[in-house]
Design an enzyme around this catalytic site. Structure first.
Site, PDB file in Angstrom:
ATOM      1  N   GLY A  32      41.775  59.614  31.974  1.00 59.95           N
ATOM      2  CA  GLY A  32      41.139  59.546  33.298  1.00 59.95           C
ATOM      3  C   GLY A  32      39.772  60.207  33.228  1.00 59.95           C
ATOM      4  N   GLY A  80      37.086  59.400  35.852  1.00 60.60           N
ATOM      5  CA  GLY A  80      37.435  59.602  37.257  1.00 60.60           C
ATOM      6  C   GLY A  80      36.784  60.827  37.867  1.00 60.60           C
ATOM      7  N   GLN A  81      37.279  61.198  39.052  1.00 62.57           N
ATOM      8  CA  GLN A  81      36.647  62.258  39.832  1.00 62.57           C
ATOM      9  C   GLN A  81      36.631  63.594  39.077  1.00 62.57           C
ATOM     10  OE1 GLN A  81      38.905  63.687  43.127  1.00 62.57           O
ATOM     11  NE2 GLN A  81      37.144  64.553  44.184  1.00 62.57           N
ATOM     12  N   ARG A 126      38.176  52.095  31.780  1.00 61.14           N
ATOM     13  CA  ARG A 126      36.979  51.258  31.609  1.00 61.14           C
ATOM     14  C   ARG A 126      36.709  50.978  30.132  1.00 61.14           C
ATOM     15  NH1 ARG A 126      33.711  54.690  35.846  1.00 61.14           N
ATOM     16  NH2 ARG A 126      34.969  54.024  37.581  1.00 61.14           N
ATOM     17  N   ASP A 139      45.051  52.251  28.914  1.00 59.98           N
ATOM     18  CA  ASP A 139      45.884  52.119  30.109  1.00 59.98           C
ATOM     19  C   ASP A 139      47.090  53.015  29.854  1.00 59.98           C
ATOM     20  OD1 ASP A 139      47.692  51.494  32.069  1.00 59.98           O
ATOM     21  OD2 ASP A 139      47.350  49.324  31.973  1.00 59.98           O
ATOM     22  N   TYR A 163      51.718  59.233  47.467  1.00 57.48           N
ATOM     23  CA  TYR A 163      50.934  60.122  46.602  1.00 57.48           C
ATOM     24  C   TYR A 163      51.656  61.469  46.457  1.00 57.48           C
ATOM     25  CZ  TYR A 163      46.893  62.993  45.184  1.00 57.48           C
ATOM     26  OH  TYR A 163      46.039  63.847  44.538  1.00 57.48           O
ATOM     27  N   LYS A 168      53.342  63.387  43.267  1.00 60.16           N
ATOM     28  CA  LYS A 168      52.879  64.715  42.832  1.00 60.16           C
ATOM     29  C   LYS A 168      54.041  65.705  42.765  1.00 60.16           C
ATOM     30  CE  LYS A 168      48.580  63.929  41.965  1.00 60.16           C
ATOM     31  NZ  LYS A 168      48.134  63.936  40.566  1.00 60.16           N
TER      32      LYS A 168
END
Ligand code: SER
Length: 325
Positions: free
Chosen positions: A8, A11-12, A36, A53, A142, A146
């Site tokens: 990831g 990502g953020q 990506r 992935d 979500y 978690k």
């Protein structure tokens, strides 16, 4: 030296954690992986990058053996509002992805970092000074992933000896990567609107108080918990960490101290508002402070000042690039 894998990485959190780890451990020792095929040049040029992935366990195992991975920071997940729109996809990525990471970690003796969230709590949890150990009955997909993720990490630690550790992050604010699909995204979007001279239309009600953190603190917390002496860890998944707590109204007023012409209106999104209403206003992070020395560096005024400075430089840079084309 055993290498680090960041899943990831585009990502953020990954966009800032990956360079943070590379600065600390050397570019070649930190493998960035994301969905990506072509990441940004900064990520690609500073060290190895692999398209991955995480739902594909075999490819993950190949990556871990090829690079001799010792620690996995597993960040790939759908955020709360995006997950609510696609619950099954959220389960597949957030849960099956984590299960793959833990299985591969158990087979190859890797440590694992898992980012949990304020989303792991729900409407029956105390919202103020949310304890480390408390009721966890999240009512979003979500949050379900978690909470289950925290338990699964603890299970793999106890049952298979995986050195799994985690943090419950509050909403994260960053000038580098936009979040996308989260309930706390407003606290990032508002800065873009303010600097572009636009009015901001806030999707949460003015008095919605939520727990928040600036990304440099989040990156440091993730690295510190993974480097902490395991003997001192009374908990593993996951430690509450927090830095500040504010409402949209308070954030707006703080930004207006720098940009007095900025204005905000409200168009409450019922999905996001319902999610936010079940989340902590502020967690109690005393266990993290005591067990591994956690201390945040940014409060609301310090974060807002730094965000405005860094984001305006970034937006100006982009504008200059466009003009030169
Ligand atoms: N920032 C996340 C979200 O809003 C919470 O962990 O979904």
């Amino acid at each position: 030296m055993k290498r680090i894998l960041v899943i990831g990485a585009t990502g953020q959190i990954g966009t800032e954690l990956t360079p943070g780890l590379r600065a600390r451990c050397g570019g070649e020792n930190v493998i960035a992986a994301g969905h990506r095929r072509e990441p940004g040049t900064a990520l690609r040029e500073a060290g190895p990058y692999a398209a991955l992935d995480v739902r594909d366990r075999e490819s993950l195992a190949v990556l871990v053996t090829t690079y001799g991975i010792g620690t996995v920071y597993h960040l790939a997940a759908l955020l709360s509002a995006a997950a609510e729109a696609r619950p099954q996809a959220a389960w597949e990525l957030n849960m099956n992805g984590l299960l793959n990471v833990l299985e591969v970690a158990a087979a190859h003796q890797c440590a694992v970092f898992f980012p949990s969230s304020i989303g792991a709590f729900g409407p029956s949890t105390p919202r103020v000074n949310t304890p480390q150990l408390t009721i966890q009955r999240p009512n979003t997909i979500y949050g379900v992933t978690k909470t289950a993720g925290e338990l699964l990490c603890d299970y793999y630690h106890r049952r298979f000896g995986v050195d799994a550790r985690g943090l419950r992050f509050p909403g994260l604010i960053s000038h580098t990567a936009p979040p996308g699909g989260g309930t706390t995204d407003y606290a990032v979007e508002i800065f873009y609107a303010a600097l572009r001279g636009e009015q901001y239309v806030c999707p949460l009600a003015p008095s919605t108080r939520l727990d928040m953190m600036y990304m440099p603190d989040a990156v440091r917390a993730a690295i510190e918990v993974m480097e902490a002496d395991p003997a001192g860890l009374r908990f593993r998944n996951a430690y509450n960490v927090t830095a500040m707590s504010f409402t949209p109204e308070e954030l707006y007023r703080e930004i207006r101290r720098h940009l007095p012409g900025f204005s905000m209106t409200f168009a409450v999104d019922p999905v996001r508002q319902a999610i936010a209403d079940g989340w902590p206003e502020k967690m109690d992070d005393s266990a993290a402070r005591r067990d591994w020395g956690w201390a945040p560096g940014y409060d609301l005024p310090a974060m807002a000042a730094d965000m405005l400075e860094k984001l305006s430089a970034r937006l100006e840079g982009k504008g200059r690039m466009r003009n030169a084309e």
